[in-house]
Design a protein around this motif. Structure first.
Motif, short mmCIF file in Angstrom:
data_model
loop_
_atom_site.label_atom_id
_atom_site.label_comp_id
_atom_site.label_asym_id
_atom_site.label_seq_id
_atom_site.Cartn_x
_atom_site.Cartn_y
_atom_site.Cartn_z
N LEU A 29 -45.95 42.90 3.32
CA LEU A 29 -46.13 42.29 4.65
C LEU A 29 -46.11 43.39 5.73
O LEU A 29 -46.98 43.46 6.58
CB LEU A 29 -45.00 41.27 4.91
CG LEU A 29 -44.89 40.72 6.34
CD1 LEU A 29 -46.07 39.83 6.68
CD2 LEU A 29 -43.58 39.93 6.51
N ASN A 30 -45.11 44.24 5.64
CA ASN A 30 -44.96 45.33 6.59
C ASN A 30 -46.20 46.24 6.58
O ASN A 30 -46.79 46.54 7.62
CB ASN A 30 -43.69 46.11 6.23
CG ASN A 30 -43.14 46.92 7.38
OD1 ASN A 30 -43.90 47.39 8.22
ND2 ASN A 30 -41.83 47.12 7.41
N PRO A 49 -33.17 39.65 -0.49
CA PRO A 49 -32.94 41.03 -0.02
C PRO A 49 -33.69 42.02 -0.91
O PRO A 49 -33.61 41.94 -2.12
CB PRO A 49 -31.42 41.20 -0.18
CG PRO A 49 -30.86 39.82 -0.12
CD PRO A 49 -31.91 38.93 -0.73
N GLY A 50 -34.45 42.90 -0.28
CA GLY A 50 -35.13 43.96 -1.02
C GLY A 50 -36.39 43.54 -1.75
O GLY A 50 -36.97 44.33 -2.50
N ASN A 78 -32.40 44.84 13.92
CA ASN A 78 -32.23 43.41 14.15
C ASN A 78 -31.22 42.88 13.11
O ASN A 78 -31.55 42.67 11.95
CB ASN A 78 -33.60 42.72 14.00
CG ASN A 78 -33.52 41.23 14.32
OD1 ASN A 78 -32.46 40.61 14.22
ND2 ASN A 78 -34.66 40.66 14.69
N PHE A 113 -38.70 33.69 10.97
CA PHE A 113 -37.85 34.81 10.54
C PHE A 113 -36.40 34.52 10.88
O PHE A 113 -36.15 33.81 11.85
CB PHE A 113 -38.31 36.10 11.23
CG PHE A 113 -39.56 36.67 10.60
CD1 PHE A 113 -40.78 36.05 10.76
CD2 PHE A 113 -39.49 37.83 9.83
CE1 PHE A 113 -41.94 36.55 10.16
CE2 PHE A 113 -40.64 38.34 9.23
CZ PHE A 113 -41.85 37.71 9.40
N PRO A 114 -35.43 35.09 10.13
CA PRO A 114 -35.64 35.92 8.95
C PRO A 114 -36.38 35.16 7.85
O PRO A 114 -36.16 33.97 7.69
CB PRO A 114 -34.21 36.28 8.51
CG PRO A 114 -33.33 35.24 9.12
CD PRO A 114 -34.01 34.83 10.38
N HIS A 115 -37.25 35.88 7.12
CA HIS A 115 -38.07 35.21 6.12
C HIS A 115 -37.25 34.79 4.91
O HIS A 115 -36.08 35.15 4.76
CB HIS A 115 -39.27 36.07 5.74
CG HIS A 115 -38.93 37.41 5.16
ND1 HIS A 115 -38.08 37.58 4.11
CD2 HIS A 115 -39.35 38.67 5.49
CE1 HIS A 115 -38.00 38.85 3.80
NE2 HIS A 115 -38.74 39.55 4.63
N ASP A 153 -37.87 43.43 5.63
CA ASP A 153 -37.51 42.36 6.55
C ASP A 153 -37.94 42.61 7.99
O ASP A 153 -37.56 41.85 8.89
CB ASP A 153 -36.00 42.09 6.47
CG ASP A 153 -35.66 41.40 5.15
OD1 ASP A 153 -35.44 42.11 4.14
OD2 ASP A 153 -35.68 40.16 5.11
N GLU A 191 -29.88 40.08 12.79
CA GLU A 191 -30.14 38.72 12.30
C GLU A 191 -31.11 38.76 11.11
O GLU A 191 -31.08 37.87 10.27
CB GLU A 191 -30.81 37.87 13.40
CG GLU A 191 -30.04 37.80 14.71
CD GLU A 191 -28.84 36.89 14.58
OE1 GLU A 191 -29.02 35.77 14.11
OE2 GLU A 191 -27.73 37.33 14.94
N TRP A 192 -31.98 39.76 11.10
CA TRP A 192 -33.01 39.82 10.07
C TRP A 192 -32.65 40.75 8.92
O TRP A 192 -33.13 40.58 7.80
CB TRP A 192 -34.35 40.27 10.67
CG TRP A 192 -34.97 39.28 11.61
CD1 TRP A 192 -34.39 38.14 12.11
CD2 TRP A 192 -36.29 39.33 12.16
NE1 TRP A 192 -35.29 37.49 12.93
CE2 TRP A 192 -36.45 38.20 12.98
CE3 TRP A 192 -37.37 40.22 12.05
CZ2 TRP A 192 -37.64 37.94 13.69
CZ3 TRP A 192 -38.54 39.97 12.75
CH2 TRP A 192 -38.66 38.83 13.56
N GLY A 230 -41.96 41.79 1.00
CA GLY A 230 -41.72 42.08 2.41
C GLY A 230 -42.31 43.43 2.81
O GLY A 230 -42.77 43.61 3.94
N LYS A 271 -31.14 42.25 5.77
CA LYS A 271 -30.45 41.63 4.63
C LYS A 271 -29.66 42.64 3.83
O LYS A 271 -29.24 42.35 2.70
CB LYS A 271 -31.46 40.90 3.74
CG LYS A 271 -32.13 39.71 4.45
CD LYS A 271 -33.05 38.92 3.55
CE LYS A 271 -33.80 37.85 4.34
NZ LYS A 271 -35.18 37.68 3.86
#
Ligand SMILES: Cc1ncc(C[n+]2csc(CCOP(=O)(O)OP(=O)(O)O)c2C)c(N)n1
Ligand code: SF4
Ligand code: SF4
Ligand code: SF4
Lengths: 75, 267
Positions: free
Chosen positions: B26-27, B18-19, A12, B12-14, A59, A14-15, B23, A17
């Motif tokens: 969460l996953n 980055p990194g 994705n 989202f995107p949250h 993400d 868009e998501w 997250g 990063k």
């Protein structure tokens, strides 16, 4: 259970990063960063569908789809 | 169910950097819940304030985003009134152990059935990188420009001493272990604590020259080892991962119900 075969990586854009986590920790070096700093599957044929990239992505931007899962989706 | 069925996609995107290790938590949590097959409406997630606490907003369970340090207090009220629900309380290290330290030790002491996840990035991420009670000696933070002289808590030892009946530790790097530990913690009847060492590349990583998220995850891989490993015997400074406490004690809501019954019967 039979060894799973890769259908595709769904990334994705868009998501994503561009953190590089999926790329660095793929033991098979399947993924690379593209010019826009998004993950991309460049050697899908080497993928062993371990899904570690998918599980470690902060993400939720990458999904590794195996063949039988696709059939399941349709069926 | 697919991962997307567990999240509120509209957010989202949250917002995390980055990194950010949060997250990955969460996953991992989504996968733990998926593997357990628990229904979304059987789970209440209660969080306080912090980057970590925002996890509650991203998940499509019953969720409450409450006050900094007070999530366990709100969670206790919810659990006592609806004991059939599974209560999960994600917290930052500051949220859980600085402002929320008292709630933490008493929830552990009571052995109330809920799962506390401490997303330990050793810094106050949300407010700009102040040191926390988990930063430890010699760490650089916005409030410790010449390094911190405070020693840090050991979350595992603290939780165990306070009475938690399930205590475990893992890292954002060890995703499979994280998923397994979260499953066990959610199933455990009693107060469960799972410390997940998490990376804040933006404040902790940059300031302490630990590099980006990838470098920080590699570092976690290097400085941790399974409980009781041979490596631990040879290098005592290694941080152990795994289950430290797993025991049974009367659960708070059940014990309370017993008292109510006895009071009604007048004996
Ligand atoms: C009562 C109160 N005091 C202080 C704050 C400011 N504050 C917001 S988040 C936070 C700390 C965040 O650190 P942590 O809990 O470790 O979570 P992280 O952001 O690192 O995930 C603080 C001090 C607040 N929101 N409420
Ligand atoms: S781990 Fe996720 S966010 Fe990071 S580069 Fe890979 S797909 Fe993008
Ligand atoms: S599933 Fe495993 S092998 Fe395939 S790209 Fe992801 S990490 Fe690499
Ligand atoms: S500041 Fe740190 S903890 Fe907060 S989102 Fe960014 S990386 Fe994560």
């Amino acid at each position: 259970m039979a060894k799973r075969k890769l259908k595709e990586h769904r990334i994705n854009r868009e998501w994503c990063k561009g953190c590089g986590i999926c790329i660095e920790f793929c033991a098979k070096k399947v993924l690379e960063m593209d010019q826009e700093d998004k993950a991309q599957a460049v050697r899908p044929e080497d993928c062993v569908v371990c899904k570690l990239c998918e599980m470690r992505c902060p993400d939720l931007a990458i999904e590794v789809v195996a063949e039988e899962e696709v059939e399941e989706d349709i069926g | 169910m697919a991962v997307k069925d567990y999240i509120r996609e509209r957010f989202f995107p949250h917002i995390w950097c980055p990194g950010c290790g949060h997250g990955i938590v969460l996953n991992g949590l989504i996968r733990a819940v998926e593997k357990l097959g628990v229904q979304k409406n059987e789970i209440v997630m209660v969080s306080g304030i912090g980057c970590s606490a925002r996890i509650a907003g991203y998940l499509d369970f019953h969720t409450m985003h409450t006050l900094h340090g007070r999530a366990l207090g709100f969670a206790t009220g919810i659990k006592l009134s609806r004991p059939e629900l599974k209560v999960i309380v994600p917290m930052g290290d500051g949220d859980a152990l600085a402002i929320g330290g008292n709630h933490f030790i008493h929830a552990a002491r009571r052995n109330i059935d809920m799962t506390a996840i401490v997303m330990n990035n050793r810094i106050y991420g949300m407010t700009g990188g102040q040191y926390s009670p988990l930063s430890g000696y010699g760490i650089l933070a916005s409030t410790a420009p010449y390094t911190s002289v405070d020693q840090s808590f050991d979350i595992v030892q603290l939780a165990a001493a306070a009475g938690a009946t399930f205590v475990a530790r893992t890292t954002a790097y060890h995703i499979q272990q994280m998923i397994e530990l979260l499953q066990e913690a959610i199933l455990h009847k009693g107060f469960s604590v799972v410390e997940v060492m998490s990376q804040c590349p933006t404040y902790f990583g940059r300031r302490n020259r630990e590099g980006d998220a990838v470098a920080m995850l590699k570092h976690m891989q290097k400085i941790t080892t399974p409980i009781g490993s041979k490596a631990k015997a040879e290098h005592p400074e290694l941080i152990e991962r795994g289950v430290f406490v797993r025991k049974e004690l009367p659960e708070y809501c059940e014990a309370y119900d017993t008292i109510i019954r006895r009071a009604k019967e007048g004996k």
